[in-house]
Design a protein around this motif. Structure first.
Motif, PDB file in Angstrom:
ATOM      1  N   LYS A 154      40.204 -25.613  22.012  1.00 40.57           N
ATOM      2  CA  LYS A 154      39.625 -24.283  22.261  1.00 40.57           C
ATOM      3  C   LYS A 154      40.522 -23.485  23.209  1.00 40.57           C
ATOM      4  O   LYS A 154      40.848 -22.320  22.948  1.00 40.57           O
ATOM      5  CB  LYS A 154      38.217 -24.424  22.850  1.00 40.57           C
ATOM      6  CG  LYS A 154      37.535 -23.115  23.136  1.00 40.57           C
ATOM      7  CD  LYS A 154      36.162 -23.331  23.733  1.00 40.57           C
ATOM      8  CE  LYS A 154      35.545 -22.001  24.119  1.00 40.57           C
ATOM      9  NZ  LYS A 154      34.268 -22.173  24.811  1.00 40.57           N
ATOM     10  N   THR A 155      40.955 -24.117  24.293  1.00 41.83           N
ATOM     11  CA  THR A 155      41.845 -23.464  25.261  1.00 41.83           C
ATOM     12  C   THR A 155      43.181 -23.123  24.608  1.00 41.83           C
ATOM     13  O   THR A 155      43.710 -22.024  24.796  1.00 41.83           O
ATOM     14  CB  THR A 155      42.066 -24.383  26.481  1.00 41.83           C
ATOM     15  OG1 THR A 155      40.811 -24.657  27.085  1.00 41.83           O
ATOM     16  CG2 THR A 155      42.996 -23.744  27.494  1.00 41.83           C
ATOM     17  N   GLY A 156      43.716 -24.058  23.837  1.00 39.42           N
ATOM     18  CA  GLY A 156      44.996 -23.839  23.162  1.00 39.42           C
ATOM     19  C   GLY A 156      44.969 -22.637  22.235  1.00 39.42           C
ATOM     20  O   GLY A 156      45.931 -21.864  22.173  1.00 39.42           O
ATOM     21  N   LYS A 157      43.877 -22.467  21.510  1.00 38.75           N
ATOM     22  CA  LYS A 157      43.753 -21.321  20.603  1.00 38.75           C
ATOM     23  C   LYS A 157      43.827 -20.006  21.372  1.00 38.75           C
ATOM     24  O   LYS A 157      44.466 -19.050  20.918  1.00 38.75           O
ATOM     25  CB  LYS A 157      42.433 -21.392  19.827  1.00 38.75           C
ATOM     26  CG  LYS A 157      42.403 -22.446  18.758  1.00 38.75           C
ATOM     27  CD  LYS A 157      41.036 -22.465  18.077  1.00 38.75           C
ATOM     28  CE  LYS A 157      40.960 -23.481  16.977  1.00 38.75           C
ATOM     29  NZ  LYS A 157      39.619 -23.500  16.347  1.00 38.75           N
ATOM     30  N   GLU A 158      43.198 -19.953  22.528  1.00 39.98           N
ATOM     31  CA  GLU A 158      43.241 -18.736  23.353  1.00 39.98           C
ATOM     32  C   GLU A 158      44.639 -18.512  23.928  1.00 39.98           C
ATOM     33  O   GLU A 158      45.107 -17.380  24.027  1.00 39.98           O
ATOM     34  CB  GLU A 158      42.189 -18.803  24.469  1.00 39.98           C
ATOM     35  CG  GLU A 158      40.766 -18.740  23.966  1.00 39.98           C
ATOM     36  CD  GLU A 158      40.486 -17.506  23.114  1.00 39.98           C
ATOM     37  OE1 GLU A 158      40.836 -16.390  23.540  1.00 39.98           O
ATOM     38  OE2 GLU A 158      39.919 -17.663  22.010  1.00 39.98           O
ATOM     39  N   GLU A 159      45.297 -19.585  24.311  1.00 44.97           N
ATOM     40  CA  GLU A 159      46.636 -19.472  24.893  1.00 44.97           C
ATOM     41  C   GLU A 159      47.665 -19.016  23.868  1.00 44.97           C
ATOM     42  O   GLU A 159      48.572 -18.255  24.200  1.00 44.97           O
ATOM     43  CB  GLU A 159      47.044 -20.803  25.531  1.00 44.97           C
ATOM     44  CG  GLU A 159      46.244 -21.109  26.781  1.00 44.97           C
ATOM     45  CD  GLU A 159      46.582 -22.429  27.425  1.00 44.97           C
ATOM     46  OE1 GLU A 159      47.242 -23.279  26.789  1.00 44.97           O
ATOM     47  OE2 GLU A 159      46.178 -22.624  28.588  1.00 44.97           O
ATOM     48  N   VAL A 160      47.536 -19.457  22.627  1.00 44.70           N
ATOM     49  CA  VAL A 160      48.461 -19.041  21.571  1.00 44.70           C
ATOM     50  C   VAL A 160      48.457 -17.521  21.429  1.00 44.70           C
ATOM     51  O   VAL A 160      49.497 -16.901  21.218  1.00 44.70           O
ATOM     52  CB  VAL A 160      48.104 -19.718  20.225  1.00 44.70           C
ATOM     53  CG1 VAL A 160      48.859 -19.081  19.071  1.00 44.70           C
ATOM     54  CG2 VAL A 160      48.390 -21.208  20.291  1.00 44.70           C
TER      55      VAL A 160
END
Length: 127
Positions: free
Chosen positions: A69-75
């Motif tokens: 979930k965090t990775g998707k926002e960071e991308v």
């Protein structure tokens, strides 16, 4: 000595400093107008990110879901970086990073003269 003094000392000594930062760290340094080379390393896909996290065997299922979930926002914040690399293979990714660092060392604003006479000439150079 704080982290920034350590980095500046390294730079003055002709060394590069590599920091692993999360997106918030990059945002903070960008707001401070800290000169650096910002590289975002992405997985080939979100599915591959999940596969790699599970394969490590170090995170709980809940932790993996949160990291995804965090990775998707960071991308989505990729534009704050200077370079974006997709990590298909570790060796290729490492070589790409090393190539970026090598190229950055010879960019005019970062150039370090190799002799006192060239350094003196550059001080009086045309802007």
């Amino acid at each position: 000595m704080d982290i920034f003094q350590s980095i500046e000392t390294n730079i003055k000594d002709g060394n590069q400093t590599l920091l692993e930062l999360d997106v918030q760290g990059v945002e903070t340094l960008r707001k401070m107008e800290y000169q650096g080379i910002y590289i975002l390393i992405l997985p080939p896909s979100i599915k591959e990110m999940e596969t790699r996290l599970k394969k490590r065997g170090t995170d709980s299922e809940e932790s993996i879901l949160q990291r995804i979930k965090t990775g998707k926002e960071e991308v989505k914040k990729y534009k704050m970086y200077d370079y974006v690399i997709t990590n298909f293979e570790v060796d290729v990714t490492v070589n790409t990073i090393l190539s970026i660092l090598q190229a950055e060392k010879v960019r005019a604003p970062l150039y370090t003269p190799t002799s006192p006479d060239i350094e003196e000439l550059l001080k009086d150079g045309v802007d």
